[in-house]
Design a protein around this motif. Structure first.
Motif, short mmCIF file in Angstrom:
data_model
loop_
_atom_site.label_atom_id
_atom_site.label_comp_id
_atom_site.label_asym_id
_atom_site.label_seq_id
_atom_site.Cartn_x
_atom_site.Cartn_y
_atom_site.Cartn_z
N MET A 1 -18.25 -4.89 9.41
CA MET A 1 -17.03 -5.43 8.54
C MET A 1 -17.72 -6.29 7.39
O MET A 1 -17.21 -7.38 6.91
CB MET A 1 -16.40 -6.59 9.55
N GLN A 2 -18.56 -5.55 6.70
CA GLN A 2 -19.17 -6.11 5.39
C GLN A 2 -18.09 -6.09 4.20
O GLN A 2 -17.39 -5.19 4.31
CB GLN A 2 -20.39 -5.30 4.90
N PHE B 1 -23.25 -15.07 16.38
CA PHE B 1 -22.05 -15.10 15.37
C PHE B 1 -21.86 -16.42 14.77
O PHE B 1 -21.61 -17.26 15.43
CB PHE B 1 -20.66 -14.40 15.92
N HIS B 2 -22.12 -16.51 13.44
CA HIS B 2 -21.57 -17.66 12.69
C HIS B 2 -20.41 -17.79 11.85
O HIS B 2 -20.35 -16.96 10.92
CB HIS B 2 -22.86 -18.12 11.69
N LYS B 3 -19.33 -18.43 12.35
CA LYS B 3 -18.04 -18.43 11.60
C LYS B 3 -17.81 -19.33 10.47
O LYS B 3 -18.49 -20.49 10.83
CB LYS B 3 -16.83 -18.33 12.70
N GLY C 1 -33.05 -4.92 15.97
CA GLY C 1 -32.21 -5.97 15.26
C GLY C 1 -31.46 -5.48 14.02
O GLY C 1 -31.91 -4.73 13.39
N ALA C 2 -30.39 -6.11 13.97
CA ALA C 2 -29.29 -5.93 12.71
C ALA C 2 -28.58 -7.19 12.38
O ALA C 2 -28.29 -7.99 13.48
CB ALA C 2 -28.27 -4.85 12.98
N SER C 3 -28.41 -7.42 11.16
CA SER C 3 -27.77 -8.60 10.75
C SER C 3 -26.91 -8.27 9.53
O SER C 3 -27.13 -7.34 8.83
CB SER C 3 -28.58 -9.61 10.40
N GLN C 4 -25.51 -8.86 9.49
CA GLN C 4 -24.59 -8.71 8.47
C GLN C 4 -24.18 -10.12 7.76
O GLN C 4 -23.61 -10.96 8.96
CB GLN C 4 -23.41 -7.58 8.79
N SER C 5 -24.07 -10.37 6.73
CA SER C 5 -23.23 -11.63 6.38
C SER C 5 -22.15 -11.06 5.43
O SER C 5 -21.89 -10.05 5.02
CB SER C 5 -24.19 -12.43 5.65
N PRO D 1 -22.13 -17.77 3.70
CA PRO D 1 -20.92 -17.13 4.08
C PRO D 1 -21.33 -17.03 5.83
O PRO D 1 -22.22 -17.13 6.33
CB PRO D 1 -21.24 -15.62 3.55
N ASN D 2 -20.18 -16.31 6.20
CA ASN D 2 -20.12 -16.11 7.76
C ASN D 2 -21.16 -14.92 8.17
O ASN D 2 -21.71 -14.03 7.21
CB ASN D 2 -18.67 -15.61 8.32
#
Length: 372
Positions: free
Chosen positions: A164-165, A76-78, A148-152, A100-101
């Motif tokens: 939370m996209q 998690f990158h804030k 795997g999954a990722s969202q920015s 972006p986060n």
């Protein structure tokens, strides 16, 4: 002189990080930049069932070795705001870290099984004849499953969720990778010696690997070796009593290689594997693309290594002086290599059987062991 940069913007009661240009941002990243959690769990076992005494010299064994591995990742990158004063002396956001986060999650599960069935038989005859026979079967299975999954650009900088996209046009990126392979072997070994003087060993095994192309998965590999312990002859002890060991030996055999990397790699080189590519617009609609990145090897088979060896072992003077000499010839046939093809081909060639190598040589060692 070493420059020292402030972490907090002066006059903000340590509530706003300072934008310092070339200053380090390690503290900001560690304290408020998010986290990276990795968990690895392993479960291994070995189960053995043995039956001895069913008949004189006969031993039966069954072994089962399961393995379970679970790997979990959450990264998690804030977004961290860096502040500075404008010309009016008012604090304003000058820069952002991790913008972006983003959130990334991954799960990897590895399951493997190893089953062995073994039978040993020892047989002694009068006047020093000794026979030993070993027969066996082995089955290995490996299964690797990762997702795997990722969202920015998340709506909330505090909630690490793929749901939370902030934009409906940027859905989460999702992918998986499934790799499986199996290995089946039948093998046997025969040993004979007469009073430890005349030695014979013969082996025969058949291996089959699912990583190879259909029609090329199974192959048989024989081997044989002989030896003569000259020092155990009665006349040798009388003629050369200072010789403690003198063994003349020779061997010939074949073995196979079907290793194409780690178990989670290159399990389907014999077929064309499809990958998802970029998104292209057609008729004002975004359409995913599918492409084949590697050139398959439909005839992928075993690499075979054939080796012949002749040697001698010797020990003298109550084993103080010892040495050995070997001469060998090794032929690697149908070697597994990746070909270099012109770029205009458009594909990356898979590993294939496309080379051979012949090597030979000799080697010796000698040593002295004594007490001071």
């Amino acid at each position: 002189l070493r420059q020292i940069y402030p972490i907090w913007l002066p006059g903000t009661d340590s509530t706003k990080y300072a934008q310092t240009g070339s200053g380090s941002t390690i503290y900001e990243q560690l304290k408020d930049g998010g986290y990276s959690h990795e968990h690895l769990y392993n479960l291994d076992g070995v189960f053995t069932l043995q039956a001895a005494g069913l008949a004189k010299g006969l031993n039966l064994r069954a072994l089962y070795s399961p393995h379970l591995q679970q790997y979990n990742l959450e990264d998690f990158h804030k977004t961290v705001e860096l502040w500075s004063y404008n010309s009016a002396g008012v604090p304003v956001v000058a820069n952002r870290l991790n913008n972006p986060n983003s959130i990334q999650k991954g799960r990897e599960t590895v399951v493997s099984h190893d089953v062995q069935l073994l039978a040993d038989y020892d047989w002694f005859l009068n006047k020093g004849n000794h026979f030993h026979v070993l027969g066996g079967f082995e089955y290995q299975y490996y299964d690797y499953d990762s997702v795997g999954a990722s969202q920015s650009n998340l709506i909330s900088n505090e909630i690490p969720s793929l749901n939370m996209q902030a934009s409906a046009t940027t859905p989460a990126t999702v992918g998986d990778n499934i790799q499986t392979n199996a290995w089946v072997s039948f093998f046997g070994r025969f040993n004979y010696d007469f009073k430890g003087k005349y030695l014979l060993q013969a082996t025969l095994r058949n291996d089959a690997s699912s990583r190879l192309a259909p029609g090329h998965r199974s192959q048989t590999f024989p081997a044989v070796s002989v030896g003569w312990a000259v020092n155990k002859e009665p006349w040798m002890a009388q003629a050369l009593p200072f010789v403690n060991e003198l063994k003349i030996r020779g061997s010939w055999g074949k073995q196979g290689n079907a290793q194409l990397g780690e178990n989670y790699q290159n399990n389907y080189n014999y077929i064309g594997v499809l990958n998802q590519g970029a998104v292209y617009p057609f008729n004002n609609v975004s359409n995913p693309s599918i492409y084949q990145s590697a050139l398959p090897s439909p005839g992928l088979g075993w690499e075979t290594i054939e080796e012949s060896d002749a040697g001698i072992d010797i020990a003298l003077f109550n084993d103080r002086l010892s040495g050995s000499f070997d001469y060998y010839i090794r032929n690697n046939n149908n070697m597994l290599i990746a070909l270099n093809e012109p770029v205009v081909l458009g594909w990356t060639p898979s590993t294939t059987n496309a080379a051979s190598l012949r090597t030979g040589g000799w080697g010796f060692n000698i040593g002295w062991r004594d007490e001071i």
